[in-house]
Design a protein around this motif. Sequence first.
Motif, short mmCIF file in Angstrom:
data_model
loop_
_atom_site.label_atom_id
_atom_site.label_comp_id
_atom_site.label_asym_id
_atom_site.label_seq_id
_atom_site.Cartn_x
_atom_site.Cartn_y
_atom_site.Cartn_z
N ALA A 180 -4.35 -2.73 -9.77
CA ALA A 180 -3.97 -1.32 -9.64
C ALA A 180 -2.94 -0.95 -10.71
O ALA A 180 -3.01 0.14 -11.28
N MET A 181 -2.00 -1.87 -10.99
CA MET A 181 -1.01 -1.61 -12.02
C MET A 181 -1.66 -1.48 -13.40
O MET A 181 -1.32 -0.59 -14.18
N LEU A 182 -2.59 -2.38 -13.68
CA LEU A 182 -3.29 -2.33 -14.97
C LEU A 182 -4.13 -1.06 -15.10
O LEU A 182 -4.19 -0.46 -16.17
N ALA A 183 -4.75 -0.66 -14.02
CA ALA A 183 -5.55 0.56 -14.04
C ALA A 183 -4.67 1.79 -14.26
O ALA A 183 -5.07 2.74 -14.94
N ALA A 184 -3.46 1.78 -13.68
CA ALA A 184 -2.55 2.90 -13.84
C ALA A 184 -2.02 3.02 -15.27
O ALA A 184 -1.69 4.11 -15.72
N LEU A 185 -1.95 1.89 -15.96
CA LEU A 185 -1.46 1.90 -17.35
C LEU A 185 -2.46 2.51 -18.32
O LEU A 185 -2.10 2.92 -19.40
N GLN A 186 -3.72 2.53 -17.93
CA GLN A 186 -4.75 3.01 -18.85
C GLN A 186 -5.04 4.46 -18.70
O GLN A 186 -4.77 5.22 -17.98
N THR A 213 -4.05 -10.16 -2.34
CA THR A 213 -3.26 -8.93 -2.31
C THR A 213 -2.49 -8.76 -3.62
O THR A 213 -2.45 -7.66 -4.18
N SER A 214 -1.92 -9.84 -4.13
CA SER A 214 -1.21 -9.77 -5.41
C SER A 214 -2.16 -9.39 -6.53
O SER A 214 -1.81 -8.60 -7.42
N GLY A 215 -3.37 -9.94 -6.51
CA GLY A 215 -4.37 -9.58 -7.51
C GLY A 215 -4.75 -8.11 -7.44
O GLY A 215 -4.94 -7.46 -8.48
N LEU A 216 -4.87 -7.58 -6.23
CA LEU A 216 -5.18 -6.15 -6.07
C LEU A 216 -4.05 -5.28 -6.63
O LEU A 216 -4.30 -4.26 -7.27
N VAL A 217 -2.81 -5.71 -6.39
CA VAL A 217 -1.66 -4.97 -6.92
C VAL A 217 -1.67 -5.00 -8.45
O VAL A 217 -1.49 -3.98 -9.11
N LEU A 218 -1.92 -6.17 -9.01
CA LEU A 218 -1.97 -6.31 -10.46
C LEU A 218 -3.09 -5.44 -11.04
O LEU A 218 -2.90 -4.75 -12.05
N LEU A 241 0.83 -1.21 0.00
CA LEU A 241 0.00 0.00 0.00
C LEU A 241 0.87 1.26 0.00
O LEU A 241 0.61 2.19 -0.77
N PHE A 242 1.89 1.30 0.85
CA PHE A 242 2.74 2.49 0.90
C PHE A 242 3.51 2.68 -0.39
O PHE A 242 3.69 3.81 -0.85
N HIS A 243 3.96 1.58 -1.00
CA HIS A 243 4.66 1.71 -2.28
C HIS A 243 3.70 2.15 -3.37
O HIS A 243 4.05 3.00 -4.20
N ALA A 244 2.49 1.61 -3.37
CA ALA A 244 1.51 2.00 -4.39
C ALA A 244 1.13 3.48 -4.25
O ALA A 244 0.94 4.17 -5.25
N ALA A 245 1.01 3.94 -3.01
CA ALA A 245 0.57 5.32 -2.79
C ALA A 245 1.69 6.34 -2.98
O ALA A 245 1.46 7.42 -3.53
#
Length: 175
Positions: free
Chosen positions: A169-175, A162-167, A17-21
């Motif tokens: 979030a990464m996919l959402a950020a790419l779009q 948790t890994s699925g949530l990270v994935l 979460l801290f890395h994502a934010a």
Amino acid sequence: MESGARGLLTGLVAPVLFHAALGPPGLLLWVTALAMRDSIGHTGLPRFQQFGRAAAALFHLLAIVPAWIAAGVIALSSLFVPNGRAGRALATAAKDARCHPLGAEAWTVAALAGALDLALSGPRREGEIVVQQPWLGEGRARAMVKDLRPAISLYAVAGVITSGLVLAAMLAALQ
């Protein structure tokens, strides 16, 4: 079992979460707060009392939102574990974790206790010292060998979620 629930928060959900934010500085902030809590955050020793209190307070302040998320991940994970109780996981966390001495980590321990119908934390002996803490959960107070498989399954599923949530979030950020 408690250490697994606490580890899910401190070693997986919060760093992600801290890395994502906040990116690498967020991860550094989390690791620093965790290291300070682990090294001097014990207020029982007189020489650490002042610094220990501040280190523990910083950790718990930073950990509260990740703890809520981790408790939710535990509840969601319990849907995929035989005899898991998602509703009880959330209810136990909401009821028991608020004022527990474990602070933010009580949310994940309480969620695990509810999910597996156990009572965790509570009074216990640590060497020569008896630690008096309230119970988290209303289930059986003595975890048994038969409780290990569901707990380990729950941790594994929580890691996948948790890994699925990270994935996602990464996919959402790419779009």
